[in-house]
Design a protein around this motif. Structure first.
Motif, PDB file in Angstrom:
ATOM      1  N   ARG A 157      -8.767  43.609 -14.789  1.00  0.00           N
ATOM      2  CA  ARG A 157      -7.798  43.742 -15.896  1.00  0.00           C
ATOM      3  C   ARG A 157      -6.363  43.766 -15.371  1.00  0.00           C
ATOM      4  O   ARG A 157      -5.463  43.194 -15.990  1.00  0.00           O
ATOM      5  CB  ARG A 157      -8.085  44.999 -16.712  1.00  0.00           C
ATOM      6  N   ALA A 158      -6.147  44.432 -14.248  1.00  0.00           N
ATOM      7  CA  ALA A 158      -4.802  44.512 -13.678  1.00  0.00           C
ATOM      8  C   ALA A 158      -4.342  43.165 -13.120  1.00  0.00           C
ATOM      9  O   ALA A 158      -3.140  42.883 -13.091  1.00  0.00           O
ATOM     10  CB  ALA A 158      -4.761  45.569 -12.585  1.00  0.00           C
ATOM     11  N   LEU A 159      -5.282  42.331 -12.682  1.00  0.00           N
ATOM     12  CA  LEU A 159      -4.929  41.055 -12.053  1.00  0.00           C
ATOM     13  C   LEU A 159      -4.744  39.904 -13.037  1.00  0.00           C
ATOM     14  O   LEU A 159      -4.091  38.911 -12.702  1.00  0.00           O
ATOM     15  CB  LEU A 159      -6.000  40.670 -11.028  1.00  0.00           C
ATOM     16  N   LEU A 160      -5.323  40.007 -14.213  1.00  0.00           N
ATOM     17  CA  LEU A 160      -5.273  38.896 -15.164  1.00  0.00           C
ATOM     18  C   LEU A 160      -3.845  38.439 -15.451  1.00  0.00           C
ATOM     19  O   LEU A 160      -2.942  39.251 -15.639  1.00  0.00           O
ATOM     20  CB  LEU A 160      -5.964  39.269 -16.475  1.00  0.00           C
ATOM     21  N   LYS A 161      -3.674  37.128 -15.436  1.00  0.00           N
ATOM     22  CA  LYS A 161      -2.410  36.430 -15.720  1.00  0.00           C
ATOM     23  C   LYS A 161      -1.360  36.582 -14.626  1.00  0.00           C
ATOM     24  O   LYS A 161      -0.242  36.119 -14.777  1.00  0.00           O
ATOM     25  CB  LYS A 161      -1.833  36.858 -17.067  1.00  0.00           C
ATOM     26  N   LYS A 162      -1.718  37.218 -13.516  1.00  0.00           N
ATOM     27  CA  LYS A 162      -0.778  37.356 -12.397  1.00  0.00           C
ATOM     28  C   LYS A 162      -0.818  36.087 -11.559  1.00  0.00           C
ATOM     29  O   LYS A 162      -1.751  35.293 -11.627  1.00  0.00           O
ATOM     30  CB  LYS A 162      -1.153  38.559 -11.526  1.00  0.00           C
ATOM     31  N   GLN A 163       0.230  35.912 -10.723  1.00  0.00           N
ATOM     32  CA  GLN A 163       0.327  34.748  -9.853  1.00  0.00           C
ATOM     33  C   GLN A 163       0.468  35.202  -8.407  1.00  0.00           C
ATOM     34  O   GLN A 163       0.608  36.396  -8.140  1.00  0.00           O
ATOM     35  CB  GLN A 163       1.523  33.889 -10.277  1.00  0.00           C
ATOM     36  N   VAL A 164       0.435  34.244  -7.494  1.00  0.00           N
ATOM     37  CA  VAL A 164       0.568  34.551  -6.074  1.00  0.00           C
ATOM     38  C   VAL A 164       1.887  35.294  -5.847  1.00  0.00           C
ATOM     39  O   VAL A 164       2.916  34.952  -6.436  1.00  0.00           O
ATOM     40  CB  VAL A 164       0.503  33.267  -5.217  1.00  0.00           C
ATOM     41  N   ASP A 165       1.839  36.311  -5.000  1.00  0.00           N
ATOM     42  CA  ASP A 165       2.957  37.189  -4.642  1.00  0.00           C
ATOM     43  C   ASP A 165       3.299  38.220  -5.718  1.00  0.00           C
ATOM     44  O   ASP A 165       4.188  39.043  -5.503  1.00  0.00           O
ATOM     45  CB  ASP A 165       4.222  36.402  -4.255  1.00  0.00           C
ATOM     46  N   ASP A 166       2.610  38.208  -6.858  1.00  0.00           N
ATOM     47  CA  ASP A 166       2.809  39.268  -7.856  1.00  0.00           C
ATOM     48  C   ASP A 166       2.117  40.530  -7.372  1.00  0.00           C
ATOM     49  O   ASP A 166       1.191  40.483  -6.570  1.00  0.00           O
ATOM     50  CB  ASP A 166       2.210  38.864  -9.214  1.00  0.00           C
ATOM     51  N   GLU A 167       2.558  41.655  -7.889  1.00  0.00           N
ATOM     52  CA  GLU A 167       1.876  42.907  -7.574  1.00  0.00           C
ATOM     53  C   GLU A 167       1.121  43.373  -8.811  1.00  0.00           C
ATOM     54  O   GLU A 167       1.561  43.171  -9.936  1.00  0.00           O
ATOM     55  CB  GLU A 167       2.847  43.970  -7.068  1.00  0.00           C
ATOM     56  N   ALA A 168      -0.028  43.956  -8.559  1.00  0.00           N
ATOM     57  CA  ALA A 168      -0.868  44.476  -9.639  1.00  0.00           C
ATOM     58  C   ALA A 168      -1.073  45.964  -9.394  1.00  0.00           C
ATOM     59  O   ALA A 168      -1.439  46.376  -8.300  1.00  0.00           O
ATOM     60  CB  ALA A 168      -2.215  43.756  -9.646  1.00  0.00           C
ATOM     61  N   VAL A 169      -0.833  46.757 -10.418  1.00  0.00           N
ATOM     62  CA  VAL A 169      -1.028  48.202 -10.331  1.00  0.00           C
ATOM     63  C   VAL A 169      -2.374  48.512 -10.975  1.00  0.00           C
ATOM     64  O   VAL A 169      -2.586  48.242 -12.151  1.00  0.00           O
ATOM     65  CB  VAL A 169       0.106  48.966 -11.046  1.00  0.00           C
ATOM     66  N   VAL A 170      -3.286  49.060 -10.163  1.00  0.00           N
ATOM     67  CA  VAL A 170      -4.640  49.350 -10.616  1.00  0.00           C
ATOM     68  C   VAL A 170      -4.795  50.856 -10.772  1.00  0.00           C
ATOM     69  O   VAL A 170      -4.538  51.612  -9.842  1.00  0.00           O
ATOM     70  CB  VAL A 170      -5.690  48.824  -9.604  1.00  0.00           C
ATOM     71  N   LYS A 171      -5.221  51.259 -11.963  1.00  0.00           N
ATOM     72  CA  LYS A 171      -5.452  52.685 -12.218  1.00  0.00           C
ATOM     73  C   LYS A 171      -6.841  53.055 -11.732  1.00  0.00           C
ATOM     74  O   LYS A 171      -7.832  52.471 -12.150  1.00  0.00           O
ATOM     75  CB  LYS A 171      -5.303  52.982 -13.699  1.00  0.00           C
ATOM     76  N   THR A 172      -6.891  54.024 -10.812  1.00  0.00           N
ATOM     77  CA  THR A 172      -8.161  54.486 -10.251  1.00  0.00           C
ATOM     78  C   THR A 172      -8.249  56.000 -10.450  1.00  0.00           C
ATOM     79  O   THR A 172      -7.244  56.638 -10.773  1.00  0.00           O
ATOM     80  CB  THR A 172      -8.250  54.170  -8.741  1.00  0.00           C
ATOM     81  N   PRO A 173      -9.424  56.584 -10.227  1.00  0.00           N
ATOM     82  CA  PRO A 173      -9.539  58.042 -10.327  1.00  0.00           C
ATOM     83  C   PRO A 173      -8.618  58.779  -9.346  1.00  0.00           C
ATOM     84  O   PRO A 173      -8.225  59.916  -9.588  1.00  0.00           O
ATOM     85  CB  PRO A 173     -11.010  58.306  -9.991  1.00  0.00           C
ATOM     86  N   ASP A 174      -8.258  58.125  -8.249  1.00  0.00           N
ATOM     87  CA  ASP A 174      -7.372  58.729  -7.247  1.00  0.00           C
ATOM     88  C   ASP A 174      -5.894  58.502  -7.553  1.00  0.00           C
ATOM     89  O   ASP A 174      -5.035  58.862  -6.762  1.00  0.00           O
ATOM     90  CB  ASP A 174      -7.678  58.161  -5.851  1.00  0.00           C
ATOM     91  N   GLY A 175      -5.607  57.832  -8.658  1.00  0.00           N
ATOM     92  CA  GLY A 175      -4.224  57.510  -9.005  1.00  0.00           C
ATOM     93  C   GLY A 175      -4.017  56.005  -9.019  1.00  0.00           C
ATOM     94  O   GLY A 175      -4.949  55.226  -8.905  1.00  0.00           O
ATOM     95  N   GLU A 176      -2.780  55.604  -9.136  1.00  0.00           N
ATOM     96  CA  GLU A 176      -2.471  54.180  -9.193  1.00  0.00           C
ATOM     97  C   GLU A 176      -2.374  53.586  -7.792  1.00  0.00           C
ATOM     98  O   GLU A 176      -1.778  54.184  -6.896  1.00  0.00           O
ATOM     99  CB  GLU A 176      -1.162  53.960  -9.945  1.00  0.00           C
ATOM    100  N   LYS A 177      -2.958  52.418  -7.620  1.00  0.00           N
ATOM    101  CA  LYS A 177      -2.917  51.685  -6.353  1.00  0.00           C
ATOM    102  C   LYS A 177      -2.215  50.347  -6.591  1.00  0.00           C
ATOM    103  O   LYS A 177      -2.428  49.710  -7.621  1.00  0.00           O
ATOM    104  CB  LYS A 177      -4.330  51.406  -5.819  1.00  0.00           C
ATOM    105  N   VAL A 178      -1.418  49.927  -5.637  1.00  0.00           N
ATOM    106  CA  VAL A 178      -0.692  48.667  -5.755  1.00  0.00           C
ATOM    107  C   VAL A 178      -1.321  47.635  -4.832  1.00  0.00           C
ATOM    108  O   VAL A 178      -1.546  47.893  -3.649  1.00  0.00           O
ATOM    109  CB  VAL A 178       0.805  48.852  -5.403  1.00  0.00           C
ATOM    110  N   TRP A 179      -1.624  46.472  -5.386  1.00  0.00           N
ATOM    111  CA  TRP A 179      -2.189  45.349  -4.640  1.00  0.00           C
ATOM    112  C   TRP A 179      -1.294  44.129  -4.850  1.00  0.00           C
ATOM    113  O   TRP A 179      -0.733  43.938  -5.925  1.00  0.00           O
ATOM    114  CB  TRP A 179      -3.605  45.036  -5.124  1.00  0.00           C
ATOM    115  N   TYR A 180      -1.200  43.292  -3.820  1.00  0.00           N
ATOM    116  CA  TYR A 180      -0.396  42.073  -3.872  1.00  0.00           C
ATOM    117  C   TYR A 180      -1.334  40.868  -3.794  1.00  0.00           C
ATOM    118  O   TYR A 180      -2.262  40.851  -2.983  1.00  0.00           O
ATOM    119  CB  TYR A 180       0.612  42.043  -2.722  1.00  0.00           C
ATOM    120  N   ILE A 181      -1.077  39.882  -4.604  1.00  0.00           N
ATOM    121  CA  ILE A 181      -1.937  38.700  -4.649  1.00  0.00           C
ATOM    122  C   ILE A 181      -1.493  37.713  -3.572  1.00  0.00           C
ATOM    123  O   ILE A 181      -0.342  37.264  -3.566  1.00  0.00           O
ATOM    124  CB  ILE A 181      -1.898  38.040  -6.034  1.00  0.00           C
TER     125      ILE A 181
END
Length: 155
Positions: free
Chosen positions: A126-150
């Motif tokens: 869900r966090a990655l949908l519609k993102k492009q290369v080099d975009d960042e996606a913030v994923v909500k996890t039980p441990d808090g928000e995590k940032v991933w780069y495509i």
């Protein structure tokens, strides 16, 4: 509630499994049940009890597969998807620690038995949908928000 979509490959695998269970495995198990039943006392007949149980499992799975195949929409790749993350995409992502993940976003019924597939309904997808290369996606996890780069997207 899960999204009722599947890739073309996933749909074909579901149909193959249904065909195998219904045309090959079920008739074989039915013969074994009939043979074991003909031996007499069924209460202490392990062949009868095991194969009867297996027959119920097959029937349950066949009902599930038929319902799933009937209610699921097949989503095929479209050239317009190139460059962005959509259903069916392979994605390589990386976090600030240098940890890299590669996976494909697919339907719920396709993820079982595969470590490199994630469900379209997962927080990561869900966090990655519609993102492009080099975009960042913030994923909500039980441990808090995590940032991933495509890093990479392909179909």
């Amino acid at each position: 509630m899960r999204t009722q979509i599947v890739t073309r490959e996933g749909f074909n695998k579901l149909k193959q499994e249904l065909d195998f269970l219904w045309r090959e495995e079920r008739p074989e198990i039915t013969k074994k049940v009939a043979w074991a039943a003909s031996l007499g006392d069924r209460s202490e007949n392990a062949d009868y009890q095991y194969n009867k149980k297996r027959l119920r499992e097959i029937d349950r799975r066949v009902r599930y597969l038929r319902k799933t195949i009937e209610n699921t929409k097949v989503v095929d790749y479209a050239p317009e998807q190139d460059g962005s993350v959509f259903f069916g995409a392979w994605v390589e992502i990386e976090n600030d620690d240098g940890e890299t993940l590669t996976f494909r976003i697919v339907g719920y019924d396709e993820i079982f038995g595969r470590k490199d597939y994630i469900s379209i309904d997962s927080p990561m997808a869900r966090a990655l949908l519609k993102k492009q290369v080099d975009d960042e996606a913030v994923v909500k996890t039980p441990d808090g928000e995590k940032v991933w780069y495509i890093n990479k997207i392909w179909y």
